[in-house]
Design a protein around this motif. Sequence first.
Motif, PDB file in Angstrom:
ATOM      1  N   CYS A  12       0.852  -1.189   0.000  1.00 61.22           N
ATOM      2  CA  CYS A  12       0.000   0.000   0.000  1.00 61.22           C
ATOM      3  C   CYS A  12       0.882   1.231   0.000  1.00 61.22           C
ATOM      4  N   GLY A  13       0.496   2.254  -0.751  1.00 65.25           N
ATOM      5  CA  GLY A  13       1.297   3.421  -1.019  1.00 65.25           C
ATOM      6  C   GLY A  13       1.946   4.103   0.169  1.00 65.25           C
ATOM      7  N   GLN A  14       2.923   3.475   0.764  1.00 63.57           N
ATOM      8  CA  GLN A  14       3.638   4.077   1.880  1.00 63.57           C
ATOM      9  C   GLN A  14       4.626   5.125   1.406  1.00 63.57           C
ATOM     10  N   GLY A  15       5.192   4.909   0.259  1.00 61.95           N
ATOM     11  CA  GLY A  15       6.236   5.801  -0.227  1.00 61.95           C
ATOM     12  C   GLY A  15       5.709   6.824  -1.202  1.00 61.95           C
ATOM     13  N   ILE A  16       6.590   7.271  -2.062  1.00 63.49           N
ATOM     14  CA  ILE A  16       6.222   8.281  -3.054  1.00 63.49           C
ATOM     15  C   ILE A  16       5.258   7.681  -4.069  1.00 63.49           C
ATOM     16  N   HIS A  17       4.198   8.421  -4.347  1.00 67.11           N
ATOM     17  CA  HIS A  17       3.223   8.015  -5.359  1.00 67.11           C
ATOM     18  C   HIS A  17       3.595   8.706  -6.673  1.00 67.11           C
ATOM     19  N   PHE A  18       4.221   7.946  -7.576  1.00 72.09           N
ATOM     20  CA  PHE A  18       4.583   8.490  -8.881  1.00 72.09           C
ATOM     21  C   PHE A  18       3.378   8.389  -9.803  1.00 72.09           C
ATOM     22  N   GLN A  19       3.004   9.518 -10.387  1.00 68.97           N
ATOM     23  CA  GLN A  19       1.820   9.570 -11.244  1.00 68.97           C
ATOM     24  C   GLN A  19       2.201   9.359 -12.698  1.00 68.97           C
ATOM     25  N   GLU A  20       1.280   8.807 -13.444  1.00 71.61           N
ATOM     26  CA  GLU A  20       1.513   8.571 -14.869  1.00 71.61           C
ATOM     27  C   GLU A  20       0.860   9.698 -15.656  1.00 71.61           C
ATOM     28  N   LEU A  21       1.579  10.793 -15.758  1.00 69.85           N
ATOM     29  CA  LEU A  21       1.108  11.975 -16.471  1.00 69.85           C
ATOM     30  C   LEU A  21       2.172  12.425 -17.458  1.00 69.85           C
ATOM     31  N   ALA A  22       1.738  13.140 -18.487  1.00 66.91           N
ATOM     32  CA  ALA A  22       2.695  13.818 -19.355  1.00 66.91           C
ATOM     33  C   ALA A  22       3.262  15.000 -18.569  1.00 66.91           C
ATOM     34  N   PHE A  23       4.433  15.464 -18.937  1.00 65.95           N
ATOM     35  CA  PHE A  23       5.075  16.545 -18.190  1.00 65.95           C
ATOM     36  C   PHE A  23       4.196  17.793 -18.143  1.00 65.95           C
ATOM     37  N   CYS A  64      21.120   1.858 -14.108  1.00 62.49           N
ATOM     38  CA  CYS A  64      21.753   2.797 -13.180  1.00 62.49           C
ATOM     39  C   CYS A  64      21.686   2.277 -11.740  1.00 62.49           C
ATOM     40  N   GLY A  65      22.838   2.038 -11.127  1.00 63.30           N
ATOM     41  CA  GLY A  65      22.903   1.540  -9.753  1.00 63.30           C
ATOM     42  C   GLY A  65      22.271   2.477  -8.733  1.00 63.30           C
ATOM     43  N   PRO A  66      22.640   3.769  -8.728  1.00 56.42           N
ATOM     44  CA  PRO A  66      22.015   4.687  -7.787  1.00 56.42           C
ATOM     45  C   PRO A  66      20.494   4.813  -7.992  1.00 56.42           C
ATOM     46  N   CYS A  67      20.044   4.731  -9.243  1.00 55.53           N
ATOM     47  CA  CYS A  67      18.606   4.779  -9.525  1.00 55.53           C
ATOM     48  C   CYS A  67      17.892   3.582  -8.888  1.00 55.53           C
ATOM     49  N   ASN A  96      15.146   1.527  -1.955  1.00 55.42           N
ATOM     50  CA  ASN A  96      15.447   1.834  -0.552  1.00 55.42           C
ATOM     51  C   ASN A  96      14.965   3.194  -0.059  1.00 55.42           C
ATOM     52  N   VAL A  97      14.848   4.171  -0.928  1.00 50.19           N
ATOM     53  CA  VAL A  97      14.498   5.520  -0.481  1.00 50.19           C
ATOM     54  C   VAL A  97      13.040   5.855  -0.791  1.00 50.19           C
ATOM     55  N   PRO A 154      10.330   4.097  -1.300  1.00 52.95           N
ATOM     56  CA  PRO A 154       9.260   3.394  -0.580  1.00 52.95           C
ATOM     57  C   PRO A 154       9.098   3.800   0.892  1.00 52.95           C
ATOM     58  N   GLN A 155      10.016   4.569   1.443  1.00 57.44           N
ATOM     59  CA  GLN A 155       9.932   4.929   2.858  1.00 57.44           C
ATOM     60  C   GLN A 155       8.741   5.835   3.120  1.00 57.44           C
ATOM     61  N   LYS A 156       8.039   5.562   4.203  1.00 64.17           N
ATOM     62  CA  LYS A 156       6.841   6.321   4.548  1.00 64.17           C
ATOM     63  C   LYS A 156       7.152   7.794   4.764  1.00 64.17           C
ATOM     64  N   ILE A 157       8.213   8.102   5.483  1.00 62.43           N
ATOM     65  CA  ILE A 157       8.550   9.497   5.776  1.00 62.43           C
ATOM     66  C   ILE A 157       8.865  10.274   4.496  1.00 62.43           C
ATOM     67  N   VAL A 158       9.522   9.619   3.557  1.00 61.75           N
ATOM     68  CA  VAL A 158       9.841  10.240   2.268  1.00 61.75           C
ATOM     69  C   VAL A 158       8.552  10.464   1.479  1.00 61.75           C
ATOM     70  N   GLY A 159       7.699   9.436   1.432  1.00 58.00           N
ATOM     71  CA  GLY A 159       6.434   9.552   0.722  1.00 58.00           C
ATOM     72  C   GLY A 159       5.532  10.624   1.298  1.00 58.00           C
ATOM     73  N   ASP A 160       5.461  10.693   2.625  1.00 57.41           N
ATOM     74  CA  ASP A 160       4.619  11.711   3.267  1.00 57.41           C
ATOM     75  C   ASP A 160       5.044  13.118   2.841  1.00 57.41           C
ATOM     76  N   TYR A 161       6.336  13.379   2.827  1.00 58.21           N
ATOM     77  CA  TYR A 161       6.821  14.711   2.461  1.00 58.21           C
ATOM     78  C   TYR A 161       6.611  15.007   0.974  1.00 58.21           C
ATOM     79  N   PHE A 162       7.091  14.109   0.127  1.00 57.38           N
ATOM     80  CA  PHE A 162       7.038  14.386  -1.308  1.00 57.38           C
ATOM     81  C   PHE A 162       5.614  14.374  -1.864  1.00 57.38           C
TER      82      PHE A 162
END
Length: 86
Positions: free
Chosen positions: A18-29, A52-55, A61-62, A64-72
């Motif tokens: 369930c969307g704990q982290g960032i919710h990426f939307q499928e939109l055109a720019f 890409c390794g960092p990607c 790891n970053v 999906p985090q709840k705190i990151v998702g809440d902010y962004f």
Amino acid sequence: MMKGIIFIIFIVLPYILCGQGIHFQELAFNEAIVKARQENKFVLLDCYTSWCGPCKYMTSNVFPQKIVGDYFNEHFVCLKVDMEKG
């Protein structure tokens, strides 16, 4: 054993997915810009590639985090763009 599997499938798995982290939307720019203006937010554009390794680290790891998702999710309209496609 079967009860353990059922517990994982119906209780633990939905909690993880369930969307704990960032919710990426499928939109055109352009659509994202309009939506961001309407909601008084900024646009977060995650430009990634499959190799890409960092990607991969950020995705697993970053983001999906709840705190990151809440902010962004509160301050940004978030998009993901594969830089090797379209």
